[in-house]
Design a protein around this motif. Structure first.
Motif, mmCIF file in Angstrom:
data_model
loop_
_atom_site.group_PDB
_atom_site.id
_atom_site.type_symbol
_atom_site.label_atom_id
_atom_site.label_comp_id
_atom_site.label_asym_id
_atom_site.label_seq_id
_atom_site.Cartn_x
_atom_site.Cartn_y
_atom_site.Cartn_z
ATOM 1 N N ARG A 1 0.830 -1.215 0.000
ATOM 2 C CA ARG A 1 0.000 0.000 0.000
ATOM 3 C C ARG A 1 0.868 1.270 0.000
ATOM 4 O O ARG A 1 0.672 2.189 0.797
ATOM 5 N N VAL A 2 1.823 1.295 -0.904
ATOM 6 C CA VAL A 2 2.740 2.438 -1.018
ATOM 7 C C VAL A 2 1.928 3.688 -1.393
ATOM 8 O O VAL A 2 1.216 3.682 -2.396
ATOM 9 N N PRO A 3 2.016 4.758 -0.602
ATOM 10 C CA PRO A 3 1.256 5.973 -0.916
ATOM 11 C C PRO A 3 1.865 6.750 -2.087
ATOM 12 O O PRO A 3 3.085 6.769 -2.265
ATOM 13 N N PHE A 4 0.986 7.395 -2.851
ATOM 14 C CA PHE A 4 1.380 8.190 -4.015
ATOM 15 C C PHE A 4 0.937 9.635 -3.829
ATOM 16 O O PHE A 4 -0.178 9.891 -3.383
ATOM 17 N N LEU A 5 1.816 10.555 -4.198
ATOM 18 C CA LEU A 5 1.442 11.957 -4.339
ATOM 19 C C LEU A 5 1.639 12.298 -5.807
ATOM 20 O O LEU A 5 2.771 12.260 -6.310
ATOM 21 N N VAL A 6 0.553 12.597 -6.498
ATOM 22 C CA VAL A 6 0.644 13.047 -7.885
ATOM 23 C C VAL A 6 0.785 14.563 -7.819
ATOM 24 O O VAL A 6 -0.167 15.285 -7.495
ATOM 25 N N ALA A 7 2.005 15.039 -8.072
ATOM 26 C CA ALA A 7 2.336 16.463 -7.963
ATOM 27 C C ALA A 7 2.318 17.088 -9.347
ATOM 28 O O ALA A 7 3.078 16.689 -10.232
ATOM 29 N N CYS A 8 1.420 18.041 -9.540
ATOM 30 C CA CYS A 8 1.248 18.709 -10.839
ATOM 31 C C CYS A 8 2.167 19.921 -10.865
ATOM 32 O O CYS A 8 1.836 20.987 -10.325
ATOM 33 N N ASN A 9 3.339 19.761 -11.484
ATOM 34 C CA ASN A 9 4.380 20.789 -11.521
ATOM 35 C C ASN A 9 4.056 21.844 -12.585
ATOM 36 O O ASN A 9 3.297 21.595 -13.513
ATOM 37 N N VAL B 1 2.081 22.051 -7.543
ATOM 38 C CA VAL B 1 3.392 22.471 -7.058
ATOM 39 C C VAL B 1 4.103 23.272 -8.140
ATOM 40 O O VAL B 1 3.693 23.269 -9.297
ATOM 41 N N SER B 2 5.168 23.940 -7.729
ATOM 42 C CA SER B 2 6.026 24.649 -8.678
ATOM 43 C C SER B 2 7.471 24.522 -8.205
ATOM 44 O O SER B 2 7.853 25.147 -7.210
ATOM 45 N N VAL B 3 8.246 23.714 -8.895
ATOM 46 C CA VAL B 3 9.662 23.575 -8.552
ATOM 47 C C VAL B 3 10.366 24.907 -8.802
ATOM 48 O O VAL B 3 11.142 25.377 -7.968
ATOM 49 N N LYS B 4 10.064 25.541 -9.909
ATOM 50 C CA LYS B 4 10.697 26.810 -10.287
ATOM 51 C C LYS B 4 10.475 27.891 -9.230
ATOM 52 O O LYS B 4 11.393 28.621 -8.870
ATOM 53 N N ASN B 5 9.251 27.987 -8.711
ATOM 54 C CA ASN B 5 8.924 29.017 -7.718
ATOM 55 C C ASN B 5 9.073 28.528 -6.277
ATOM 56 O O ASN B 5 8.658 29.214 -5.345
ATOM 57 N N LYS B 6 9.626 27.334 -6.116
ATOM 58 C CA LYS B 6 9.884 26.749 -4.793
ATOM 59 C C LYS B 6 8.596 26.560 -3.980
ATOM 60 O O LYS B 6 8.598 26.655 -2.756
ATOM 61 N N GLU B 7 7.485 26.310 -4.670
ATOM 62 C CA GLU B 7 6.192 26.063 -4.010
ATOM 63 C C GLU B 7 6.025 24.549 -3.884
ATOM 64 O O GLU B 7 5.401 23.891 -4.718
ATOM 65 N N LEU B 8 6.610 24.010 -2.818
ATOM 66 C CA LEU B 8 6.719 22.557 -2.660
ATOM 67 C C LEU B 8 6.106 22.043 -1.362
ATOM 68 O O LEU B 8 6.358 20.903 -0.962
ATOM 69 N N ALA B 9 5.275 22.836 -0.698
ATOM 70 C CA ALA B 9 4.720 22.452 0.603
ATOM 71 C C ALA B 9 4.033 21.073 0.573
ATOM 72 O O ALA B 9 4.259 20.269 1.488
ATOM 73 N N PRO B 10 3.226 20.741 -0.443
ATOM 74 C CA PRO B 10 2.600 19.407 -0.440
ATOM 75 C C PRO B 10 3.626 18.270 -0.513
ATOM 76 O O PRO B 10 3.437 17.211 0.092
#
Length: 196
Positions: free
Chosen positions: A102-110, A178-187
């Motif tokens: 039951r490995v958890p997944f986070l689908v992060a929309c960059n 999320v936004s890697v470029k803008n460092k918006e990575l809280a989730p």
């Protein structure tokens, strides 16, 4: 994990180097990158692995995911390439060992901040439809003993006949912008904190 060009290597360096350092220019990876990352000062470091999105690297990535404590599945929200993302997500979530654990997944929309980026709900709906189509195709794999196993996104004990929804998935799945470029990575940071 995720399709090529979604920003996986940039995310890897952003997490490993921290928000104050510049990340190196990235290109499509040919080999995995691996390092330790501490999601907070109070938590011990976790092992972070950046797998190339290229198909030639995919079997090794799926095998390695069988031991993962979580999967960050990165998608480019400006060009989500749902067909490729859906196939990769299906391969991971239908793997018998990943399902069992039951490995958890986070689908992060960059790149969610960019003009023309799709909303998280839109990407979730499109991925859900793609996964439903794949379930209808009745894809199979062979285990190490040569037994044929039908790839599915539901557990055997789940006798639901309803249409597949993410809450029926064998692994917990959450979505976030999320936004890697803008460092918006809280989730992503929050997700990693639950893994250490």
């Amino acid at each position: 994990m995720g399709p090529m060009g979604s920003g996986k290597t940039a995310l890897f360096y952003r997490l490993v180097l921290g928000p104050s350092k510049d990340i190196p220019r990235t290109v499509t990876s040919q080999v995995p990158n691996e390092d330790e990352f501490s999601p907070s000062a109070e938590q011990k470091a976790i092992n972070l692995v950046d797998f190339p999105g290229h198909d030639s690297q995919w079997p090794a990535a799926v095998e390695r995911m069988q031991q993962a404590s979580g999967v960050i599945f990165l998608i480019d929200a400006t060009e989500p390439n749902i067909n490729v993302a859906g196939q990769k997500l299906f391969d991971l979530m239908s793997d018998p060992k990943v399902k069992l654990r039951r490995v958890p997944f986070l689908v992060a929309c960059n790149k969610s901040e960019e003009a023309g980026a799709k909303k998280v709900a839109e990407i979730e709906d499109e991925l859900l439809e793609d996964l439903r189509d794949r379930m209808e195709m009745k894809d199979t794999i062979e285990d190490t003993e040569g037994n044929v196993i039908q790839k599915t996104l539901v557990n055997e004990e789940d006798d639901t006949t309803d249409m597949f929804e993410f809450e029926h998935a064998p692994c917990p799945v959450n979505f976030a912008a999320v936004s890697v470029k803008n460092k918006e990575l809280a989730p992503i940071i929050k997700f990693c904190m639950g893994r250490s």
